[in-house]
Write a protein that holds these residues in place. Structure first.
Motif, PDB file in Angstrom:
ATOM      1  N   ALA A 166      57.316  -8.869   9.154  1.00 52.85           N
ATOM      2  CA  ALA A 166      58.648  -9.391   8.800  1.00 52.85           C
ATOM      3  C   ALA A 166      59.060  -8.813   7.449  1.00 52.85           C
ATOM      4  O   ALA A 166      58.920  -7.617   7.217  1.00 52.85           O
ATOM      5  CB  ALA A 166      58.621 -10.918   8.796  1.00 52.85           C
ATOM      6  N   ASP A 167      59.586  -9.669   6.556  1.00 57.10           N
ATOM      7  CA  ASP A 167      59.944  -9.219   5.212  1.00 57.10           C
ATOM      8  C   ASP A 167      58.877  -9.651   4.211  1.00 57.10           C
ATOM      9  O   ASP A 167      59.124  -9.704   3.017  1.00 57.10           O
ATOM     10  CB  ASP A 167      61.307  -9.808   4.801  1.00 57.10           C
ATOM     11  CG  ASP A 167      61.817  -9.215   3.500  1.00 57.10           C
ATOM     12  OD1 ASP A 167      61.681  -7.998   3.311  1.00 57.10           O
ATOM     13  OD2 ASP A 167      62.328  -9.988   2.649  1.00 57.10           O
ATOM     14  N   ARG A 168      57.682  -9.964   4.718  1.00 58.81           N
ATOM     15  CA  ARG A 168      56.649 -10.555   3.870  1.00 58.81           C
ATOM     16  C   ARG A 168      55.746  -9.507   3.246  1.00 58.81           C
ATOM     17  O   ARG A 168      55.469  -9.543   2.061  1.00 58.81           O
ATOM     18  CB  ARG A 168      55.827 -11.529   4.704  1.00 58.81           C
ATOM     19  CG  ARG A 168      55.031 -12.558   3.919  1.00 58.81           C
ATOM     20  CD  ARG A 168      54.308 -13.491   4.869  1.00 58.81           C
ATOM     21  NE  ARG A 168      55.201 -13.999   5.899  1.00 58.81           N
ATOM     22  CZ  ARG A 168      54.863 -14.177   7.169  1.00 58.81           C
ATOM     23  NH1 ARG A 168      53.641 -13.883   7.580  1.00 58.81           N
ATOM     24  NH2 ARG A 168      55.732 -14.637   8.041  1.00 58.81           N
ATOM     25  N   ARG A 169      55.247  -8.589   4.050  1.00 62.13           N
ATOM     26  CA  ARG A 169      54.333  -7.575   3.527  1.00 62.13           C
ATOM     27  C   ARG A 169      54.168  -6.447   4.533  1.00 62.13           C
ATOM     28  O   ARG A 169      54.529  -6.582   5.707  1.00 62.13           O
ATOM     29  CB  ARG A 169      52.957  -8.175   3.212  1.00 62.13           C
ATOM     30  CG  ARG A 169      52.128  -8.603   4.420  1.00 62.13           C
ATOM     31  CD  ARG A 169      50.800  -9.208   4.005  1.00 62.13           C
ATOM     32  NE  ARG A 169      50.993 -10.365   3.138  1.00 62.13           N
ATOM     33  CZ  ARG A 169      51.131 -11.618   3.574  1.00 62.13           C
ATOM     34  NH1 ARG A 169      51.083 -11.877   4.875  1.00 62.13           N
ATOM     35  NH2 ARG A 169      51.319 -12.601   2.745  1.00 62.13           N
ATOM     36  N   VAL A 170      53.563  -5.366   4.049  1.00 66.82           N
ATOM     37  CA  VAL A 170      53.086  -4.284   4.910  1.00 66.82           C
ATOM     38  C   VAL A 170      51.575  -4.233   4.748  1.00 66.82           C
ATOM     39  O   VAL A 170      51.059  -4.169   3.629  1.00 66.82           O
ATOM     40  CB  VAL A 170      53.697  -2.929   4.535  1.00 66.82           C
ATOM     41  CG1 VAL A 170      53.174  -1.850   5.471  1.00 66.82           C
ATOM     42  CG2 VAL A 170      55.207  -2.977   4.577  1.00 66.82           C
ATOM     43  N   ILE A 171      50.859  -4.286   5.847  1.00 66.96           N
ATOM     44  CA  ILE A 171      49.407  -4.249   5.823  1.00 66.96           C
ATOM     45  C   ILE A 171      48.951  -2.792   5.806  1.00 66.96           C
ATOM     46  O   ILE A 171      49.516  -1.935   6.485  1.00 66.96           O
ATOM     47  CB  ILE A 171      48.837  -4.972   7.062  1.00 66.96           C
ATOM     48  CG1 ILE A 171      49.222  -6.451   7.040  1.00 66.96           C
ATOM     49  CG2 ILE A 171      47.327  -4.825   7.132  1.00 66.96           C
ATOM     50  CD1 ILE A 171      48.854  -7.189   8.308  1.00 66.96           C
ATOM     51  N   ALA A 172      47.931  -2.501   5.031  1.00 65.72           N
ATOM     52  CA  ALA A 172      47.378  -1.150   5.005  1.00 65.72           C
ATOM     53  C   ALA A 172      46.852  -0.784   6.386  1.00 65.72           C
ATOM     54  O   ALA A 172      46.329  -1.639   7.110  1.00 65.72           O
ATOM     55  CB  ALA A 172      46.263  -1.057   3.968  1.00 65.72           C
ATOM     56  N   PRO A 173      46.951   0.490   6.789  1.00 64.76           N
ATOM     57  CA  PRO A 173      46.506   0.875   8.136  1.00 64.76           C
ATOM     58  C   PRO A 173      45.019   0.628   8.374  1.00 64.76           C
ATOM     59  O   PRO A 173      44.607   0.429   9.515  1.00 64.76           O
ATOM     60  CB  PRO A 173      46.849   2.366   8.211  1.00 64.76           C
ATOM     61  CG  PRO A 173      47.037   2.806   6.799  1.00 64.76           C
ATOM     62  CD  PRO A 173      47.545   1.614   6.063  1.00 64.76           C
ATOM     63  N   SER A 174      44.197   0.623   7.320  1.00 67.38           N
ATOM     64  CA  SER A 174      42.774   0.314   7.494  1.00 67.38           C
ATOM     65  C   SER A 174      42.607  -1.082   8.073  1.00 67.38           C
ATOM     66  O   SER A 174      41.940  -1.269   9.107  1.00 67.38           O
ATOM     67  CB  SER A 174      42.050   0.418   6.146  1.00 67.38           C
ATOM     68  OG  SER A 174      42.706  -0.355   5.147  1.00 67.38           O
ATOM     69  N   HIS A 175      43.225  -2.069   7.443  1.00 73.04           N
ATOM     70  CA  HIS A 175      43.148  -3.436   7.956  1.00 73.04           C
ATOM     71  C   HIS A 175      43.944  -3.578   9.255  1.00 73.04           C
ATOM     72  O   HIS A 175      43.568  -4.372  10.123  1.00 73.04           O
ATOM     73  CB  HIS A 175      43.674  -4.418   6.915  1.00 73.04           C
ATOM     74  CG  HIS A 175      42.809  -4.525   5.702  1.00 73.04           C
ATOM     75  ND1 HIS A 175      41.480  -4.887   5.760  1.00 73.04           N
ATOM     76  CD2 HIS A 175      43.078  -4.313   4.384  1.00 73.04           C
ATOM     77  CE1 HIS A 175      40.969  -4.902   4.538  1.00 73.04           C
ATOM     78  NE2 HIS A 175      41.914  -4.548   3.691  1.00 73.04           N
ATOM     79  N   GLY A 176      45.009  -2.806   9.369  1.00 71.74           N
ATOM     80  CA  GLY A 176      45.786  -2.841  10.602  1.00 71.74           C
ATOM     81  C   GLY A 176      44.969  -2.386  11.794  1.00 71.74           C
ATOM     82  O   GLY A 176      45.079  -2.947  12.895  1.00 71.74           O
ATOM     83  N   LEU A 177      44.127  -1.381  11.591  1.00 69.66           N
ATOM     84  CA  LEU A 177      43.253  -0.909  12.670  1.00 69.66           C
ATOM     85  C   LEU A 177      42.328  -2.029  13.123  1.00 69.66           C
ATOM     86  O   LEU A 177      42.173  -2.270  14.322  1.00 69.66           O
ATOM     87  CB  LEU A 177      42.467   0.307  12.182  1.00 69.66           C
ATOM     88  CG  LEU A 177      41.584   1.031  13.191  1.00 69.66           C
ATOM     89  CD1 LEU A 177      41.476   2.511  12.829  1.00 69.66           C
ATOM     90  CD2 LEU A 177      40.180   0.427  13.229  1.00 69.66           C
ATOM     91  N   ASP A 178      41.718  -2.721  12.168  1.00 72.95           N
ATOM     92  CA  ASP A 178      40.791  -3.799  12.525  1.00 72.95           C
ATOM     93  C   ASP A 178      41.505  -4.955  13.211  1.00 72.95           C
ATOM     94  O   ASP A 178      40.884  -5.693  13.991  1.00 72.95           O
ATOM     95  CB  ASP A 178      40.084  -4.318  11.271  1.00 72.95           C
ATOM     96  CG  ASP A 178      38.962  -3.398  10.818  1.00 72.95           C
ATOM     97  OD1 ASP A 178      38.645  -2.441  11.550  1.00 72.95           O
ATOM     98  OD2 ASP A 178      38.402  -3.635   9.729  1.00 72.95           O
ATOM     99  N   ALA A 179      42.796  -5.119  12.912  1.00 71.15           N
ATOM    100  CA  ALA A 179      43.560  -6.232  13.494  1.00 71.15           C
ATOM    101  C   ALA A 179      44.257  -5.850  14.794  1.00 71.15           C
ATOM    102  O   ALA A 179      44.984  -6.658  15.373  1.00 71.15           O
ATOM    103  CB  ALA A 179      44.594  -6.736  12.484  1.00 71.15           C
ATOM    104  N   GLY A 180      44.061  -4.618  15.257  1.00 66.50           N
ATOM    105  CA  GLY A 180      44.714  -4.174  16.484  1.00 66.50           C
ATOM    106  C   GLY A 180      46.166  -3.810  16.305  1.00 66.50           C
ATOM    107  O   GLY A 180      46.912  -3.692  17.283  1.00 66.50           O
TER     108      GLY A 180
END
Length: 400
Positions: free
Chosen positions: A230-244
């Motif tokens: 949303a307008d809250r944050r952007v997650i780093a792709p490293s953590h994004g990978l682990d989160a699917g």
């Protein structure tokens, strides 16, 4: 000095992995001191009052001071500590957990204008939460010591996932103040830090509209769009990978091409220890030089976390080579440059497959520096500043 050795790899790894874990291992140790409870007196209170002056300014343009909550937590020696509302340094205790089982370590800003605090010698984070407060939790670790579970804004099940927050990292010790604005885990609130001391330094500033620029750049990229919360944050792709939320094999083709390329030509990496020359043999790249060091073929996850096959021990030999490789993979410069580290930002992120998260953040900062991945300090492109004789630190919430 070659820029790939600017800061020890262990600092990168420790700072990148603090949140969400039991912060039981200090980044930098100091001599043990007595600690005071909230509002208490004694050596700890005196240390806090005599610490480094910190001025916090809210220029967010979106939240009034009363809606901004500040937290200073970290370690001193082998103890987990936090700065209290009264400016004392207190140990983290299980009895700090109250309503809902969480601890309220918030420090309110003054009603108007700047808020002035003092930072004692310690290592940790300064969190800023906008609107709602953050939930910390004091816990007993397997070693019996009291640790602190910190917010992990990239984990959907974390109690702070819905809270708009961000943080800067610092180590204040006998050698001075060392601090950075970090996006290694996520990017949410635009923050700028400054130091006055032997020199005047500042970093992390995003011009007005910079935050929107980052969000839009990633929201419009097919592989990175699910990192935007949303307008809250952007997650780093490293953590994004682990989160699917990010493709598990995103860098795989690029990694294959790098491994194929350096079967037939040399890859040269310069470090403070000397020059290393490598070739791929038996699926490993082996470097000769001041010492022989080898790396297995990394995965996409290894590249994004700068870990696994690219782990960098603080040995002055393998570590700097690993850091240069990790940076070159994230910046996608390994196929175009057989001599590393590359130092010119114009050569970074110049391929379709690259770390577009880091690219967007660097493009949005006024000096082009940011901490978009763990080895982003290679070639001095991280939003990191330090001073051996600090007199004053500034933290500014810049416009959204």
């Amino acid at each position: 000095m070659f820029p790939s050795d600017a800061h020890p790899p262990t600092r990168r790894r420790a700072l990148a992995s603090m949140a969400g874990a039991l912060a039981g291992s200090a980044i930098v140790s100091a001599a043990p001191r007595a600690f005071a409870d909230s509002g208490g007196a004694g050596p700890a209170a005196e240390a806090a009052r005599g610490g480094l002056p910190l001025t916090v300014v809210n220029s967010s343009g979106r939240f009034a001071n009363g809606k901004v909550h500040l937290y200073v937590v970290g370690s001193r020696g082998d103890r987990q500590v936090r700065l209290t509302r009264r400016g004392t340094l207190a140990p983290v205790k299980l009895s700090d957990n109250h309503a809902g089982g969480f601890a309220d370590y918030s420090i309110p800003l003054t009603a108007h204008g700047a808020t002035k605090l003092r930072l004692p010698q310690m290592s940790g984070r300064i969190y800023v939460a906008l609107g709602d407060k953050l939930k910390f939790k004091a816990v007993r670790g397997a070693d019996g010591k009291i640790g602190l579970q910190q917010p992990a804004g990239w984990v959907e099940s974390d109690p702070n996932f819905s809270v708009l927050h961000d943080f800067v990292e610092f180590t204040h010790d006998a050698s001075g103040m060392h601090c950075n604005t970090t996006m290694v885990d996520m990017f949410s609130v635009p923050l700028m830090i400054g130091l006055n001391g032997a020199e005047s330094h500042s970093t992390g500033r995003l011009p007005a509209g910079g935050r929107v620029k980052v969000f839009n750049a990633l929201r419009n990229h097919p592989d990175f769009k699910h990192l935007v919360i949303a307008d809250r944050r952007v997650i780093a792709p490293s953590h994004g990978l682990d989160a699917g939320r990010f493709p598990q094999h995103y860098f795989d083709d690029y990694i294959d091409k790098v491994w194929h390329t350096y079967q037939n030509k040399n890859l040269v990496v310069r470090t403070n220890a000397g020059t290393f020359t490598g070739r791929v043999r038996n699926q490993q790249i082996t470097f000769s030089g001041p010492a022989q060091v080898s790396f297995a073929k990394p995965s996409t996850r290894d590249v994004l976390f700068c870990d696994g096959a690219l782990a960098a021990p603080n040995d002055g030999i393998t570590g700097p080579v690993a850091a240069a490789l990790g940076a070159a993979f994230n910046r996608s410069t390994l196929l175009s440059h057989s001599k590393q580290p590359t130092t010119r930002a114009a050569t970074f992120y110049d391929t379709a497959v690259t770390n577009h998260y880091a690219k967007a953040i660097h493009a949005a900062t006024s000096n082009g520096k940011a901490y978009g991945f763990a080895f982003d300090d290679v070639a001095d492109w991280a939003s990191y500043i330090e001073d051996p004789r600090p007199q004053h630190m500034h933290l500014t919430l810049t416009p959204f």
